[in-house]
Design a protein around this motif. Structure first.
Motif, PDB file in Angstrom:
ATOM      1  N   VAL A 150      -4.578   4.579   5.213  1.00 37.54           N
ATOM      2  CA  VAL A 150      -3.303   4.409   6.196  1.00 37.54           C
ATOM      3  C   VAL A 150      -3.513   3.825   7.601  1.00 37.54           C
ATOM      4  CG1 VAL A 150      -1.371   5.566   7.269  1.00 37.54           C
ATOM      5  CG2 VAL A 150      -1.920   6.096   4.765  1.00 37.54           C
ATOM      6  N   ASN A 151      -4.611   4.421   7.895  1.00 40.46           N
ATOM      7  CA  ASN A 151      -5.129   4.130   9.326  1.00 40.46           C
ATOM      8  C   ASN A 151      -6.036   2.713   9.248  1.00 40.46           C
ATOM      9  OD1 ASN A 151      -4.551   6.580  10.252  1.00 40.46           O
ATOM     10  ND2 ASN A 151      -6.575   7.618  10.112  1.00 40.46           N
ATOM     11  N   ALA A 152      -6.601   2.305   8.260  1.00 42.81           N
ATOM     12  CA  ALA A 152      -7.228   1.092   8.079  1.00 42.81           C
ATOM     13  C   ALA A 152      -6.097  -0.133   8.163  1.00 42.81           C
ATOM     14  CB  ALA A 152      -8.011   0.831   6.813  1.00 42.81           C
ATOM     15  N   LEU A 182       0.874  -1.102   0.064  1.00 36.68           N
ATOM     16  CA  LEU A 182       0.005   0.042  -0.117  1.00 36.68           C
ATOM     17  C   LEU A 182       0.752   1.271   0.131  1.00 36.68           C
ATOM     18  CD1 LEU A 182      -2.712   1.342   0.076  1.00 36.68           C
ATOM     19  CD2 LEU A 182      -2.539   1.236   2.802  1.00 36.68           C
ATOM     20  N   ILE A 183       1.781   1.310   0.689  1.00 36.92           N
ATOM     21  CA  ILE A 183       2.841   2.388   0.723  1.00 36.92           C
ATOM     22  C   ILE A 183       3.500   2.623  -0.490  1.00 36.92           C
ATOM     23  CG2 ILE A 183       4.987   2.955   1.580  1.00 36.92           C
ATOM     24  CD1 ILE A 183       4.286   1.729   4.503  1.00 36.92           C
ATOM     25  N   PHE A 184       3.784   1.433  -1.308  1.00 31.80           N
ATOM     26  CA  PHE A 184       4.540   1.748  -2.562  1.00 31.80           C
ATOM     27  C   PHE A 184       3.561   2.167  -3.575  1.00 31.80           C
ATOM     28  CE2 PHE A 184       5.448  -0.054  -6.843  1.00 31.80           C
ATOM     29  CZ  PHE A 184       6.588   0.450  -6.961  1.00 31.80           C
ATOM     30  N   LEU A 185       2.335   2.015  -3.379  1.00 29.97           N
ATOM     31  CA  LEU A 185       1.155   2.206  -4.348  1.00 29.97           C
ATOM     32  C   LEU A 185       0.887   3.669  -4.018  1.00 29.97           C
ATOM     33  CD1 LEU A 185      -0.956   1.914  -6.430  1.00 29.97           C
ATOM     34  CD2 LEU A 185      -2.596   1.363  -4.409  1.00 29.97           C
ATOM     35  N   LEU A 186       0.877   3.907  -3.016  1.00 30.69           N
ATOM     36  CA  LEU A 186       0.205   5.577  -2.490  1.00 30.69           C
ATOM     37  C   LEU A 186       1.667   6.427  -2.618  1.00 30.69           C
ATOM     38  CD1 LEU A 186      -1.651   5.194   0.828  1.00 30.69           C
ATOM     39  CD2 LEU A 186      -2.742   5.043  -1.606  1.00 30.69           C
ATOM     40  N   MET A 187       2.809   6.052  -2.554  1.00 32.41           N
ATOM     41  CA  MET A 187       3.879   7.200  -2.885  1.00 32.41           C
ATOM     42  C   MET A 187       4.247   7.116  -4.393  1.00 32.41           C
ATOM     43  SD  MET A 187       5.335   7.930  -0.090  1.00 32.41           S
ATOM     44  CE  MET A 187       3.352   8.006   0.722  1.00 32.41           C
ATOM     45  N   PHE A 215       5.536  10.714   2.714  1.00 27.34           N
ATOM     46  CA  PHE A 215       4.595  11.687   1.880  1.00 27.34           C
ATOM     47  C   PHE A 215       5.670  12.796   1.601  1.00 27.34           C
ATOM     48  CE2 PHE A 215       1.617  14.479   0.316  1.00 27.34           C
ATOM     49  CZ  PHE A 215       0.511  13.720  -0.089  1.00 27.34           C
ATOM     50  N   MET A 216       6.205  13.505   2.573  1.00 24.14           N
ATOM     51  CA  MET A 216       6.711  14.827   2.530  1.00 24.14           C
ATOM     52  C   MET A 216       7.966  14.505   1.678  1.00 24.14           C
ATOM     53  SD  MET A 216       5.996  16.765   6.076  1.00 24.14           S
ATOM     54  CE  MET A 216       6.470  15.652   7.131  1.00 24.14           C
ATOM     55  N   VAL A 217       8.751  13.621   1.941  1.00 20.57           N
ATOM     56  CA  VAL A 217      10.155  13.260   0.999  1.00 20.57           C
ATOM     57  C   VAL A 217       9.639  13.111  -0.417  1.00 20.57           C
ATOM     58  CG1 VAL A 217      11.736  11.660   0.625  1.00 20.57           C
ATOM     59  CG2 VAL A 217      11.327  12.016   2.973  1.00 20.57           C
ATOM     60  N   VAL A 218       8.597  12.567  -0.672  1.00 18.24           N
ATOM     61  CA  VAL A 218       8.119  12.324  -2.192  1.00 18.24           C
ATOM     62  C   VAL A 218       7.816  13.512  -2.545  1.00 18.24           C
ATOM     63  CG1 VAL A 218       6.672  11.168  -3.610  1.00 18.24           C
ATOM     64  CG2 VAL A 218       7.507   9.972  -1.872  1.00 18.24           C
ATOM     65  N   ILE A 219       6.879  14.457  -1.840  1.00 17.93           N
ATOM     66  CA  ILE A 219       6.750  15.657  -2.301  1.00 17.93           C
ATOM     67  C   ILE A 219       7.799  16.458  -2.508  1.00 17.93           C
ATOM     68  CG2 ILE A 219       5.903  18.195  -1.223  1.00 17.93           C
ATOM     69  CD1 ILE A 219       3.444  16.542  -2.185  1.00 17.93           C
ATOM     70  N   VAL A 274      -1.208  18.510  -4.086  1.00 17.98           N
ATOM     71  CA  VAL A 274      -1.036  17.163  -3.777  1.00 17.98           C
ATOM     72  C   VAL A 274      -1.330  16.824  -2.347  1.00 17.98           C
ATOM     73  CG1 VAL A 274       0.542  15.495  -3.622  1.00 17.98           C
ATOM     74  CG2 VAL A 274       0.895  17.010  -5.539  1.00 17.98           C
ATOM     75  N   VAL A 275      -0.875  17.730  -1.275  1.00 19.78           N
ATOM     76  CA  VAL A 275      -1.412  17.727  -0.067  1.00 19.78           C
ATOM     77  C   VAL A 275      -2.788  17.775   0.289  1.00 19.78           C
ATOM     78  CG1 VAL A 275      -1.027  18.624   2.263  1.00 19.78           C
ATOM     79  CG2 VAL A 275       0.697  18.267   0.766  1.00 19.78           C
ATOM     80  N   LEU A 276      -3.338  18.670  -0.202  1.00 15.37           N
ATOM     81  CA  LEU A 276      -4.914  19.058   0.058  1.00 15.37           C
ATOM     82  C   LEU A 276      -5.841  17.757  -0.801  1.00 15.37           C
ATOM     83  CD1 LEU A 276      -4.753  22.863  -0.709  1.00 15.37           C
ATOM     84  CD2 LEU A 276      -5.283  21.561   1.374  1.00 15.37           C
ATOM     85  N   ILE A 277      -5.378  17.374  -1.942  1.00 16.68           N
ATOM     86  CA  ILE A 277      -6.199  16.533  -2.662  1.00 16.68           C
ATOM     87  C   ILE A 277      -6.111  15.136  -1.940  1.00 16.68           C
ATOM     88  CG2 ILE A 277      -6.633  15.431  -4.883  1.00 16.68           C
ATOM     89  CD1 ILE A 277      -5.697  17.971  -6.232  1.00 16.68           C
ATOM     90  N   PHE A 278      -4.545  14.665  -1.638  1.00 16.04           N
ATOM     91  CA  PHE A 278      -4.495  13.199  -1.503  1.00 16.04           C
ATOM     92  C   PHE A 278      -4.510  12.809   0.025  1.00 16.04           C
ATOM     93  CE2 PHE A 278      -2.790  13.841  -5.981  1.00 16.04           C
ATOM     94  CZ  PHE A 278      -3.527  12.864  -6.357  1.00 16.04           C
ATOM     95  N   VAL A 279      -4.250  13.901   0.719  1.00 19.61           N
ATOM     96  CA  VAL A 279      -3.952  13.247   2.297  1.00 19.61           C
ATOM     97  C   VAL A 279      -5.370  13.072   2.857  1.00 19.61           C
ATOM     98  CG1 VAL A 279      -3.554  14.382   4.379  1.00 19.61           C
ATOM     99  CG2 VAL A 279      -1.985  15.009   2.588  1.00 19.61           C
TER     100      VAL A 279
END
Length: 438
Positions: free
Chosen positions: A356-358, A324-329, A370-374, A344-349
């Motif tokens: 992520v919580n689930a 899931l991490i790989f997909l979302l990143m 997320f921020m490193v990829v940003i 990107v932050v406003l739309i995807f977070v």
């Protein structure tokens, strides 16, 4: 047809962005257009709630104060003195001026928090200095762009403030979480420059200027240039991480500290103060307009079934946490090619947070990834804000080819830092755990 609205919203967004329409207006127009299909005449009651939520979000009140802090520092000569001090100590090594640039960017990012301001302020000083010693154009471009991107992850970062607001996370913990990855990135940037210029000294010749300055003068310049910004950084981050001040209060400490430093060095004139206020209002208005548009967009997206659609799709893939991490990143990385960081932050977070919580993924750990990829999106074309900032201050001899070639090694280093955070979660979670345990 209405059940496909979430998909069509993203299609419309990319069409608008590629058509050159400002992102904020694109988000607002798409939210309004598709919202009319879903809600009809009651749309504006729905959107009013989103706008009211944004306007009354106390977390976002830290943004103008952090911007004011950076704007005040930009208007004074503090940045120039700091760069000259670093240049005196590091310039005598191959690639030393580039190392000074990265170090300067890291310090200024920690004293500013504004993406873009760091690159322009430092670039205007660093480019002429490196050009004087005939540095490789690609190395010059890559160094300034990569250094400017550090404002994304090194606290206090406006990106962190907006992210924490969208994900309902502690700003203090996110600042602490991003500190070690940011420092690791700075170290890797510097190592790359030193190794490259050691192998090929023509890439970054050593400076001879430092040899003509007496040691006593070097120490005097260093004390007057480095200690003030370090005290400011300590006051802002220290008050926040120790729990003495809230994020907004810490930002106020930073703005007041920047003003006091400017007064102490007798460089804060009325005109410069007014210019700093104008810059603060302009950048804050831009950010808040995009925040409002993003909130409206995600609100209509969620209500029209977009959240359920993505959840069902991800569940159908039956991936583990790392899958899931790989997909979302990957989604964030690709989106960063065409959207700016705040979009990107406003739309995807808001979309990613429930997933992520689930999945039981630590939200602080995920936020740092997320921020490193940003941050990579700050350097990757075609959007690449850093390249557009650089073009506005670069010499005519520096082409887009130099810029794209120069940023690629730094993008790879950023992805290496991402891998470190992914496989060594303590890099991101250790410092926040200290804050929690108090």
């Amino acid at each position: 047809m209405t059940e496909l609205i979430p998909i069509w919203m993203f299609v419309a967004l990319f069409v608008f962005v590629f058509a050159g329409i400002p992102v904020a207006l694109s988000l607002i127009a798409i939210a309004t257009g598709f919202g009319l299909i879903v809600f009809g005449d009651s749309l504006f009651l729905q959107l009013y709630g989103s706008i009211l939520h944004t306007a009354s979000n106390f977390t976002l009140s830290a943004i103008p104060l952090f911007i004011l802090m950076g704007a005040l520092l930009e208007q004074t000569g503090l940045a120039l003195r700091l760069f000259k001090a670093l240049q005196l100590w590091m310039g005598k090594f191959p690639g030393g001026l580039a190392v000074s640039t990265i170090t300067m960017c890291a310090i200024f990012a920690a004293a500013s928090g504004v993406v873009g301001a760091v690159e322009i302020v430092v670039g205007m000083m660093a480019l002429p200095a490196m050009a004087k010693y005939k540095y490789d154009q690609s190395l010059m471009a890559g160094t300034v762009c990569a250094g400017g991107s550090l404002g994304t992850i090194i606290p206090p970062s406006i990106v962190v403030v907006v992210y924490s607001s969208m994900a309902q996370l502690s700003i203090g913990q996110l600042f602490a979480a991003s500190l070690l990855p940011g420092l690791i990135m700075v170290v890797l940037f510097i190592l790359y420059i030193l190794i490259t210029c050691r192998i090929n000294k023509k890439m970054g010749p050593a400076s001879t200027e430092a040899d003509t300055v007496p040691l006593s003068e070097k120490l005097q310049i260093t004390l007057s240039a480095i200690i003030p910004p370090m005290l400011l950084i300590t006051a802002v981050l220290g008050s926040l991480l120790l729990g003495i001040a809230s994020p907004t209060e810490a930002a106020a400490v930073g703005a007041a500290g920047a003003a006091l430093l400017s007064l102490a060095f007798r460089e804060l004139t009325f005109t410069k103060f007014i210019n700093a206020l104008k810059t603060t209002i302009k950048i804050t208005a831009m950010i808040m307009l995009i925040v409002m548009g993003g909130t409206m967009f995600t609100s209509i997206f969620a209500v029209s079934g977009g959240g359920w659609m993505i959840t069902e799709w991800v569940d159908g893939l039956n991936m583990g946490p790392y899958g899931l991490i790989f997909l979302l990143m990957s989604v964030v990385f690709i989106a960063g090619f065409v959207l700016d960081w705040i979009s990107v932050v406003l739309i995807f977070v808001p979309i990613f947070t429930p997933l992520v919580n689930a999945a039981g993924i630590d939200p602080i750990w995920f936020a740092v990834m997320f921020m490193v990829v940003i941050q990579t999106s700050y350097l990757t074309p075609p959007m690449a804000p850093s390249i557009f900032y650089l073009k506005s201050i670069a010499p005519k001899s520096m082409t887009y080819s130099h810029m794209y070639k120069g940023v690629m090694p730094f993008v790879l280093i950023q992805l290496l830092v991402l891998a470190i955070v992914v496989f060594i979660p303590d890099v991101a979670t250790y410092l926040p755990s200290l804050i929690t345990s108090r």
